[in-house]
Design a protein around this motif. Structure first.
Motif, short mmCIF file in Angstrom:
data_model
loop_
_atom_site.label_atom_id
_atom_site.label_comp_id
_atom_site.label_asym_id
_atom_site.label_seq_id
_atom_site.Cartn_x
_atom_site.Cartn_y
_atom_site.Cartn_z
N ASP A 96 0.99 -1.33 -0.04
CA ASP A 96 0.06 -0.09 -0.07
C ASP A 96 0.95 1.20 0.09
O ASP A 96 0.76 2.35 -0.51
CB ASP A 96 -0.76 -0.05 1.40
CG ASP A 96 -1.96 -1.23 1.14
OD1 ASP A 96 -2.00 -1.59 0.04
OD2 ASP A 96 -2.52 -1.34 2.19
N ARG A 136 -4.78 -4.89 -6.25
CA ARG A 136 -4.95 -4.12 -4.86
C ARG A 136 -5.16 -2.77 -5.19
O ARG A 136 -5.94 -2.04 -4.49
CB ARG A 136 -3.60 -4.47 -4.22
CG ARG A 136 -3.33 -3.57 -2.97
CD ARG A 136 -4.53 -3.88 -1.92
NE ARG A 136 -4.32 -3.27 -0.67
CZ ARG A 136 -5.41 -3.27 0.41
NH1 ARG A 136 -6.47 -3.94 0.21
NH2 ARG A 136 -5.09 -2.65 1.43
N LEU A 170 -8.52 -0.69 -3.69
CA LEU A 170 -8.17 0.43 -2.87
C LEU A 170 -9.17 1.70 -3.33
O LEU A 170 -9.78 2.54 -2.57
CB LEU A 170 -6.85 1.03 -2.56
CG LEU A 170 -5.86 0.11 -1.81
CD1 LEU A 170 -4.43 0.40 -1.88
CD2 LEU A 170 -6.42 0.07 -0.30
#
Length: 299
Positions: A253, A288, A292
């Motif tokens: 992240d 991912r 998000l």
């Protein structure tokens, strides 16, 4: 303290489930007595093996969530998993030869799963509510030539020295104080002060005060990825997936944030830039980034 205790109990529960499952697979008759029922299997332990693999899987799932620090998933699993000891207890109590004594292990499991599932969820909520940072898009690159974002920088929140190649940044302090480094200068900005960082100028900012700093940043030319980067960063922190200073807990992240906001590292950090680029590329490929964006970047 409550969270630590809850996690410890959850770990013991997971280990206990693994033990019970393994016992049903290895010593089914002994496990049957411990469960609270008995019948003549005549050498057929099919149902014992079914229960064994169920308990083994449940224990491994709990331990996996613990190791991967998926507290919310662990809490939900414990709460939903309460149905298993409830049904087990009812099965045991339907047998004429059993009483409340034989049901005690199952009642204990019900209490543990439900109570500590609730405590973990509550702790997660409290952790989320404790973060005051936020980001709000005032003007988006979707419809304007500049991006304008208002966001709160919490105490101790800090960026390392870095620079951008695609846009300039203008920081305007709306409330509080903010330390900004620009090339070889360090500025202490107060309410009403502003500073513009041009492309390729190295800079950092740091909230060295004990109160939130509210800033308005103008990105020229506008950059949608930068907008999403701030929304994701603040969203992760609010949901408890970041440190107290707002740094994402997961390296992937963090790498995605660096990628989205067009940050370029300076000094010794430059050595890590290829690694961050690789991690970000993998995270994008694995979906991912899309996850998000769907979670934190919706209008």
């Amino acid at each position: 303290m409550t969270k630590t205790l809850s996690l410890a109990i959850a770990f013991l529960t997971g280990i206990g489930m693994i033990f019970i499952g393994a016992r049903f697979l290895i010593a089914p008759e002994t496990a049957e007595l411990g469960y609270g029922i008995h019948f003549n299997e005549q050498g057929d332990y099919s149902f014992h093996y079914i229960k064994g693999i169920r308990d083994l899987f449940s224990g491994l799932l709990i331990c996996t969530f613990l190791v991967s620090k998926q507290t919310k998933a662990l809490a939900i699993t414990l709460l939903l998993g309460t149905i298993i000891p409830v049904v087990d207890m009812l099965i045991v109590l339907t047998k004429e030869y059993n009483g409340i004594t034989q049901a005690i292990p199952h009642i204990s499991a019900i209490v543990v799963c439900f109570l500590f599932g609730i405590l973990l969820l509550r702790n997660k909520k409290e952790q989320s509510n404790g973060y005051h940072g936020f980001a709000k898009i005032i003007q988006s690159a979707d419809t304007h030539s500049e991006s304008v974002i208002e966001y709160a920088i919490v105490p101790t929140e800090k960026t390392p020295w870095h620079y951008h190649t695609l846009f300039s940044e203008t920081f305007e302090v709306l409330k509080g104080t903010l330390e900004v480094g620009q090339n070889n200068q360090v500025y202490q900005l107060k309410q009403g002060d502003s500073v513009t960082i041009m492309p390729n100028e190295k800079h950092y900012f740091h909230n060295i005060s004990t109160a939130d700093c509210l800033v308005k940043v103008t990105i020229s030319s506008g950059n949608k990825n930068f907008e999403n980067a701030l929304l994701i960063l603040k969203g992760l922190a609010k949901d408890g997936f970041a440190s107290a200073s707002g740094v994402p807990a997961k390296l992937s992240d963090l790498a995605l944030f660096v990628y989205l906001n067009n940050s370029r590292m300076v000094g010794l950090q430059k050595i890590a830039e290829p690694l961050f680029n690789y991690i970000a590329a993998r995270a994008i490929k694995n979906g991912r980034l899309k996850e998000l964006e769907l979670t934190y970047c919706r209008e």
